[in-house]
Design an enzyme around this catalytic site. Structure first.
Site, short mmCIF file in Angstrom:
data_model
loop_
_atom_site.label_atom_id
_atom_site.label_comp_id
_atom_site.label_asym_id
_atom_site.label_seq_id
_atom_site.Cartn_x
_atom_site.Cartn_y
_atom_site.Cartn_z
N LYS A 1 -7.04 -2.81 -19.26
CA LYS A 1 -5.58 -2.71 -19.16
C LYS A 1 -4.91 -2.91 -20.52
O LYS A 1 -3.83 -2.38 -20.78
CB LYS A 1 -5.06 -3.69 -18.11
CG LYS A 1 -5.46 -3.28 -16.69
CD LYS A 1 -4.90 -1.90 -16.33
CE LYS A 1 -5.16 -1.48 -14.92
NZ LYS A 1 -4.58 -0.16 -14.59
N TYR B 1 -11.49 -6.14 -16.46
CA TYR B 1 -10.23 -5.49 -16.05
C TYR B 1 -9.17 -5.64 -17.12
O TYR B 1 -8.50 -4.68 -17.50
CB TYR B 1 -9.78 -6.11 -14.73
CG TYR B 1 -8.48 -5.57 -14.18
CD1 TYR B 1 -8.43 -4.33 -13.56
CD2 TYR B 1 -7.30 -6.32 -14.24
CE1 TYR B 1 -7.23 -3.84 -13.03
CE2 TYR B 1 -6.11 -5.86 -13.71
CZ TYR B 1 -6.08 -4.62 -13.10
OH TYR B 1 -4.89 -4.13 -12.58
P1 NAP Z 1 -4.65 0.19 -4.63
O1 NAP Z 1 -3.76 -0.30 -3.56
O2 NAP Z 1 -6.07 -0.27 -4.66
O3 NAP Z 1 -4.64 1.80 -4.63
C1 NAP Z 1 -5.45 2.48 -5.55
C2 NAP Z 1 -5.10 3.95 -5.57
O4 NAP Z 1 -5.86 4.56 -6.61
C3 NAP Z 1 -5.48 4.66 -4.28
O5 NAP Z 1 -4.55 5.70 -4.06
C4 NAP Z 1 -6.88 5.22 -4.59
O6 NAP Z 1 -7.20 6.41 -3.85
C5 NAP Z 1 -6.69 5.57 -6.07
N1 NAP Z 1 -7.93 5.62 -6.83
C6 NAP Z 1 -8.85 4.65 -7.00
N2 NAP Z 1 -9.86 5.08 -7.79
C7 NAP Z 1 -9.56 6.37 -8.10
C8 NAP Z 1 -10.20 7.37 -8.86
N3 NAP Z 1 -11.36 7.14 -9.46
N4 NAP Z 1 -9.62 8.59 -8.95
C9 NAP Z 1 -8.43 8.83 -8.34
N5 NAP Z 1 -7.77 7.93 -7.61
C10 NAP Z 1 -8.33 6.72 -7.48
O7 NAP Z 1 -4.06 -0.16 -6.07
P2 NAP Z 1 -2.56 -0.58 -6.53
O8 NAP Z 1 -2.43 -2.05 -6.37
O9 NAP Z 1 -1.55 0.33 -5.97
O10 NAP Z 1 -2.72 -0.34 -8.11
C11 NAP Z 1 -2.20 0.80 -8.77
C12 NAP Z 1 -2.26 0.56 -10.27
O11 NAP Z 1 -1.50 -0.60 -10.59
C13 NAP Z 1 -3.67 0.29 -10.79
O12 NAP Z 1 -3.83 0.92 -12.04
C14 NAP Z 1 -3.70 -1.22 -10.95
O13 NAP Z 1 -4.65 -1.62 -11.92
C15 NAP Z 1 -2.28 -1.50 -11.35
N6 NAP Z 1 -1.84 -2.87 -11.07
C16 NAP Z 1 -1.73 -3.34 -9.79
C17 NAP Z 1 -1.29 -4.65 -9.59
C18 NAP Z 1 -1.11 -5.23 -8.23
O14 NAP Z 1 -0.84 -6.44 -8.13
N7 NAP Z 1 -1.23 -4.46 -7.16
C19 NAP Z 1 -0.98 -5.47 -10.69
C20 NAP Z 1 -1.12 -4.96 -11.96
C21 NAP Z 1 -1.54 -3.66 -12.15
P3 NAP Z 1 -7.93 6.34 -2.39
O15 NAP Z 1 -6.87 5.87 -1.42
O16 NAP Z 1 -8.34 7.76 -2.15
O17 NAP Z 1 -9.05 5.37 -2.51
#
Ligand code: NAP
Length: 259
Positions: free
Chosen positions: A160, A156
């Protein structure tokens, strides 16, 4: 209204950070396209919420790792709204991967979604952005991309880090066309990904331990990222490009790293 007459496509906006960004942008009068991969119901619900309060929103399905699906999604958004001014590459995947224990193929899906899923949407929107001599591209990386010792994140964190590097390269190639490209590196934000991925049974003790790592002594909320995103895609940020902004409450364990 900071995004009046702007059209924003946000990948992965059916949940988590993408959902918060979609709502924040719509409140500032952007027309938003809410991308999802599986969760149509959720994406549709968010659109209904936005439309109920006078905004414009459509759900658009595509797996961002599949170039044909991304191109079709962008065409749909352009057919409906005429143009895309703002692209947020937010969709991402976390899966544990350890260099020593796992097979190299276990990293394929992370690579496809987290890296190709950033490149394909940019390639699909960029010609029209160039024509209009305007564009805002925002990539979502992670503090994992700056260096983390958290177990299981070798795959991961590499993807990133690639997003941070791609941000600089994209900004370099697109600046002369009036397009800015920036990046946010979030810390731990309360979403499905963080709660499932890092802390399977996210107990109050687990959450407190994460909160204690931040100088601000709390876990992030999706809105913390949404407000930062709103600034970076607005006209107010027109002289900012190629930057990665860390939004993590000030992590005590990342003092020696800078974006
Ligand atoms: P999340 O709650 O798991 O939501 C993921 C979203 O991405 C959902 O809308 C999902 O759609 C969509 N998705 C997953 N795979 C996909 C694909 N192949 N094509 C299109 N859409 C896809 O994630 P999140 O925490 O909001 O994370 C959003 C971003 O922030 C990510 O890039 C993650 O790496 C980054 N991030 C998050 C955190 C954290 O602590 N949360 C920290 C650092 C970085 P469905 O609902 O249809 O499955």
């Amino acid at each position: 209204m900071r995004l009046e007459n702007r059209v924003a496509l946000i990948t992965g906006a059916s949940r988590g950070l993408g959902k918060a960004m979609a709502i924040a942008f719509a409140k500032e009068r952007a027309s938003v396209a809410i991308n999802y991969v599986k969760n149509y119901k959720q994406a549709q619900l968010i659109c209904e919420e936005i439309v109920e309060v006078g905004g414009k929103a459509i759900p658009v399905q595509a797996d961002v790792s599949k170039v044909e699906e991304v191109n079709a999604m962008v065409k749909t958004v352009e057919d409906v709204y005429g143009n895309i001014d703002i692209l947020v590459n937010n969709a991402g995947l976390f899966a544990p991967f350890n260099l020593i224990e796992d097979s190299p193929t276990n990293i394929d899906r992370l690579y496809e979604v987290n890296i190709k899923g950033v490149i394909y949407p940019v390639q699909a929107v960029v010609d029209k952005m160039k024509e209009s001599n305007y564009g805002r591209i925002l990539n979502i990386s992670s503090i994992a991309g700056l260096g983390t010792a958290f177990a299981g994140t070798s795959g991961y964190s590499a993807t990133k880090a690639a997003v941070i590097s791609l941000t600089k390269r994209m900004a370099l190639e697109l600046g002369e066309f009036g397009i800015t490209v920036n990046c946010i590196a979030p810390g731990f934000i309360k979403t499905d990904m963080a709660l499932r991925g890092g802390l399977t049974e996210a107990s109050p003790e687990d959450l407190k331990a994460v909160a204690d790592k931040a100088m601000l002594n709390r876990i992030g909320e999706p809105e913390d990222i949404a407000y930062t995103a709103l600034f970076l895609v607005s006209d107010e940020a027109s002289f900012i490009t190629a930057q990665t902004l860390t939004v993590d409450g000030g992590r005590k364990d990342f003092l020696s790293h800078s974006a």
